[in-house]
Enzyme design. Structure first.
Site, mmCIF file in Angstrom:
data_model
loop_
_atom_site.group_PDB
_atom_site.id
_atom_site.type_symbol
_atom_site.label_atom_id
_atom_site.label_comp_id
_atom_site.label_asym_id
_atom_site.label_seq_id
_atom_site.Cartn_x
_atom_site.Cartn_y
_atom_site.Cartn_z
ATOM 1 N N HIS A 1 12.646 -1.286 -12.391
ATOM 2 C CA HIS A 1 13.614 -0.821 -11.406
ATOM 3 C C HIS A 1 13.639 0.707 -11.362
ATOM 4 O O HIS A 1 13.683 1.294 -10.287
ATOM 5 C CB HIS A 1 14.981 -1.400 -11.806
ATOM 6 C CG HIS A 1 16.131 -1.052 -10.926
ATOM 7 N ND1 HIS A 1 16.607 0.231 -10.799
ATOM 8 C CD2 HIS A 1 16.931 -1.816 -10.143
ATOM 9 C CE1 HIS A 1 17.643 0.242 -9.957
ATOM 10 N NE2 HIS A 1 17.856 -0.980 -9.545
ATOM 11 N N THR A 2 13.602 1.342 -12.499
ATOM 12 C CA THR A 2 13.574 2.793 -12.801
ATOM 13 C C THR A 2 14.867 3.580 -12.530
ATOM 14 O O THR A 2 14.954 4.732 -12.923
ATOM 15 C CB THR A 2 12.389 3.577 -12.142
ATOM 16 O OG1 THR A 2 12.719 3.956 -10.812
ATOM 17 C CG2 THR A 2 11.063 2.814 -12.183
ATOM 18 N N ASP A 3 15.844 2.974 -11.868
ATOM 19 C CA ASP A 3 17.097 3.707 -11.625
ATOM 20 C C ASP A 3 18.287 2.779 -11.902
ATOM 21 O O ASP A 3 19.266 2.762 -11.166
ATOM 22 C CB ASP A 3 17.125 4.219 -10.179
ATOM 23 C CG ASP A 3 18.206 5.275 -9.960
ATOM 24 O OD1 ASP A 3 18.606 5.940 -10.947
ATOM 25 O OD2 ASP A 3 18.664 5.442 -8.823
ATOM 26 N N LEU A 4 18.152 2.019 -12.989
ATOM 27 C CA LEU A 4 19.164 1.009 -13.283
ATOM 28 C C LEU A 4 20.284 1.624 -14.123
ATOM 29 O O LEU A 4 20.165 1.741 -15.335
ATOM 30 C CB LEU A 4 18.473 -0.165 -14.019
ATOM 31 C CG LEU A 4 19.282 -1.421 -14.293
ATOM 32 C CD1 LEU A 4 20.170 -1.793 -13.128
ATOM 33 C CD2 LEU A 4 18.348 -2.566 -14.616
ATOM 34 N N ASN B 276 24.565 1.097 -10.031
ATOM 35 C CA ASN B 276 23.607 0.258 -9.303
ATOM 36 C C ASN B 276 23.673 -1.199 -9.737
ATOM 37 O O ASN B 276 22.700 -1.949 -9.597
ATOM 38 C CB ASN B 276 22.183 0.825 -9.444
ATOM 39 C CG ASN B 276 21.943 1.997 -8.500
ATOM 40 O OD1 ASN B 276 22.658 2.136 -7.501
ATOM 41 N ND2 ASN B 276 20.965 2.824 -8.791
#
Ligand SMILES: Nc1ncnc2c1ncn2[C@@H]1O[C@H](COP(=O)(O)OP(=O)(O)O)[C@@H](O)[C@H]1O
Ligand SMILES: [Mg+2]
Length: 279
Positions: A171-174, A178
């Site tokens: 996901h990289t922006d969890l 979010n």
């Protein structure tokens, strides 16, 4: 026209084409315009239109791959216009929970999210190789202890050629905001910036967000969150730590590049989390 006006125009066109009726005030973040709408059959949804940038180019592909498992359901997409129609979730996110409990919830998502990555995605090893190069450029001297920059660079070098760096959908922006309250499941993940990568990469945003809550007890606070994530997800501690240090240093680089008046407090925060996670 400002970028927001441009997005509003795209949203207006799509509402017409997809027969959506406005159902609440739009919200906008740094790059997205999110508009609550209803479909022709009355279903509550949201229309999200984002500013075109590479990180957002495969949001729809990632959501489609997950098929709603632990994640907001994708109903329709127009990748060319960076637009997606999503099931509507509640406004509550993980910001209101005790941070360590939120880490257990997020750590519980990792196994479900980290499925084999679709081949269209960019790879984390390419990103690591680029960071290794950039961190070595003298003209980019960072306000970070030189030893830490060197450490980050060596981590990037190792991961760039490590066979386990790519392959999983990450996901990289969890982070806390979010993950929204849902009905199908108690919590559902939104807003992926997907890569083909390593699950251990995922941990860092949970350490640098809600920084103020560490309130001077950074070492203990960071360790509590870190171990809640790593233990729940059964990740390798050293690998998760290495990615976190690299990402925190890269954040400083990004702040200097993106912000004409870099936020000194934020930079100091990144460095202190990078220290704390290694203590
Ligand atoms: N499916 C959804 N249901 C309800 N609200 C949403 C949904 N998706 C996004 N939002 C709202 O819009 C905000 C911004 O959306 P998000 O996808 O996180 O984009 P970004 O953080 O990149 O601006 C979220 O924090 C949330 O408040
Ligand atoms: Mg978001």
């Amino acid at each position: 026209m400002t970028w927001l006006e441009e997005l509003a125009e795209v949203a207006r066109d799509l509402r017409e084409e997809w027969a959506l009726t406005p159902d609440g005030e739009p919200t906008n973040g740094r790059t997205a315009l999110v508009h609550p709408v209803r479909t022709a059959d009355g279903r509550p949804t949201v229309l999200k239109v984002v500013r075109p940038h590479w990180e957002a180019e495969h949001e729809a592909l990632a959501l489609q791959t997950w098929g709603g498992r632990g994640v907001v359901r994708l109903l329709r997409a127009d990748p060319r216009r960076f637009a997606i129609l999503l099931e509507r979730l509640h406004t509550e996110d993980l910001s209101g929970l005790w941070d360590v409990q939120a880490c257990e919830i997020v750590g519980g998502f990792y196994r479900r999210l980290h499925v084999p990555a679709p081949p269209q995605l960019r790879t984390l090893s390419d990103q690591a190789a680029r960071w290794e190069r950039e961190l070595g450029e003298k003209e980019r001297r960072l306000p970070v202890p030189p030893r830490m920059v060197e450490q980050a660079r060596s981590i990037a070098r190792d991961f760039a050629k490590d066979g386990a760096t790519d392959g999983r959908l990450i996901h990289t922006d969890l982070h806390f905001e979010n993950v929204l309250r849902g009905d199908r499941e108690e919590w559902l993940v939104i807003d992926p910036k997907p890569l083909s990568g390593d699950p251990h990469y995922e941990v860092a945003p949970m350490l640098w967000n809600r920084f103020d809550e560490y309130a001077g007890r950074i070492r203990d606070g960071v360790r509590m969150r870190f171990f809640a994530l790593v233990d729940t997800a059964e990740l390798d501690e050293d690998r998760a730590r290495a990615w976190a240090v690299l990402r925190l240093v890269v954040n400083v680089k990004g702040e200097l590049e993106d912000n004409p008046t870099p936020d000194k407090d934020w930079i100091t925060a990144m460095i202190s989390v990078a220290k704390a996670v290694q203590d």
